[in-house]
Design a protein around this motif. Structure first.
Motif, PDB file in Angstrom:
ATOM      1  N   ALA A  47       0.800  -1.223   0.000  1.00  0.00           N
ATOM      2  CA  ALA A  47       0.000   0.000   0.000  1.00  0.00           C
ATOM      3  C   ALA A  47       0.835   1.276   0.000  1.00  0.00           C
ATOM      4  O   ALA A  47       0.453   2.273  -0.617  1.00  0.00           O
ATOM      5  CB  ALA A  47      -0.947   0.008   1.198  1.00  0.00           C
ATOM      6  N   PHE A  48       1.980   1.248   0.676  1.00  0.00           N
ATOM      7  CA  PHE A  48       2.738   2.489   0.860  1.00  0.00           C
ATOM      8  C   PHE A  48       3.999   2.560   0.000  1.00  0.00           C
ATOM      9  O   PHE A  48       4.833   3.441   0.211  1.00  0.00           O
ATOM     10  CB  PHE A  48       3.106   2.644   2.340  1.00  0.00           C
ATOM     11  N   GLU A  49       4.136   1.671  -0.959  1.00  0.00           N
ATOM     12  CA  GLU A  49       5.354   1.681  -1.761  1.00  0.00           C
ATOM     13  C   GLU A  49       5.471   2.928  -2.637  1.00  0.00           C
ATOM     14  O   GLU A  49       6.571   3.301  -3.052  1.00  0.00           O
ATOM     15  CB  GLU A  49       5.454   0.421  -2.616  1.00  0.00           C
ATOM     16  N   SER A  50       4.353   3.581  -2.903  1.00  0.00           N
ATOM     17  CA  SER A  50       4.371   4.781  -3.744  1.00  0.00           C
ATOM     18  C   SER A  50       4.665   6.058  -2.963  1.00  0.00           C
ATOM     19  O   SER A  50       4.848   7.125  -3.563  1.00  0.00           O
ATOM     20  CB  SER A  50       3.020   4.948  -4.457  1.00  0.00           C
ATOM     21  N   VAL A  51       4.685   5.970  -1.628  1.00  0.00           N
ATOM     22  CA  VAL A  51       4.880   7.177  -0.794  1.00  0.00           C
ATOM     23  C   VAL A  51       6.033   6.962   0.191  1.00  0.00           C
ATOM     24  O   VAL A  51       5.851   7.050   1.408  1.00  0.00           O
ATOM     25  CB  VAL A  51       3.580   7.559  -0.062  1.00  0.00           C
ATOM     26  N   PRO A  52       7.235   6.720  -0.299  1.00  0.00           N
ATOM     27  CA  PRO A  52       8.362   6.383   0.574  1.00  0.00           C
ATOM     28  C   PRO A  52       8.814   7.507   1.489  1.00  0.00           C
ATOM     29  O   PRO A  52       9.516   7.260   2.477  1.00  0.00           O
ATOM     30  CB  PRO A  52       9.476   6.022  -0.425  1.00  0.00           C
TER      31      PRO A  52
END
Length: 217
Positions: A47-52
């Protein structure tokens, strides 16, 4: 992406359902994400791979029934995490693993029955503030002191309405180190504060103490 520079995103009263990588695609610059009453029921592992670069995450009034292990592991820059998870009954081992920079963790729930021994694995000396507002109606299943052995940097601790005994609290306070400045013990049914005298140096830096809604005589 047209929103590639977006740093703050707030979503209220939506029908998110499942949070996955594509939900936040193109938001690589995002620093703060706030989801409230968004019908969030599931967080996928990616889920959070796009918002590191995310530094602040708040999930209020969710429909989440569980937090899986390593849910937040991709958020290696996260500083603040606030969760209102009334339908979650267990904090499982490693559910906060990977949050090496986390400084503030707040958990609000009316349904948690168990905190597994490794639930706080990965949280270390960087954590400054821990708020556990769980409104326990029965006895909470956890190994009290062992959860705090790694949290040696705590400056602010709130364990309201957990029905902790003086012995439990003494164990927590002597384990958590001696940096505590603010301590909130509201609603634990305490009849005495004598246990605080046994904590010695652990409370030497304390400047604020709250013991509302107890049974102190």
């Amino acid at each position: 992406s047209r929103m590639g520079r977006l740093e703050t995103l707030r979503i209220y009263y939506a029908n998110l359902g499942t949070l996955k990588a594509s939900s936040l695609a193109g938001l690589a610059s995002l620093r703060s994400l706030h989801l409230e009453a968004s019908d969030l029921a599931e967080i996928k592992p990616d889920a959070f791979e796009s918002v590191p670069r995310l530094e602040s995450l708040a999930i209020w009034d969710s429909e989440l029934a569980a937090l899986a292990a390593f849910t937040f592991q991709r958020l290696t820059h996260l500083v603040t995490l606030k969760l209102e998870i009334d339908d979650v009954s267990r904090l499982v081992d490693n559910c906060f693993a990977g949050l090496h920079c986390l400084q503030e963790l707040q958990i609000i729930s009316e349904n948690i029955k168990c905190i597994e021994p490794g639930a706080f694995n990965g949280l270390g000396a960087s954590l400054r503030s821990l708020y556990l507002d769980l409104n326990i109606t029965d006895q909470l299943e956890w190994s009290v002191a062992s959860h705090f052995t790694q949290l040696t940097g705590l400056e602010e601790l709130s364990v309201d309405f957990l029905k902790l005994s003086g012995t439990d609290l003494q164990s927590i306070l002597t384990t958590a180190g001696n940096k505590l400045k603010k301590l909130y013990l509201n609603g634990n049914g305490l009849g005495s504060l004598q246990f605080l005298q046994q904590c010695g140096a652990a409370l030497s830096g304390l400047v604020e103490l709250s013991v509302d809604s107890n049974e102190i005589e």
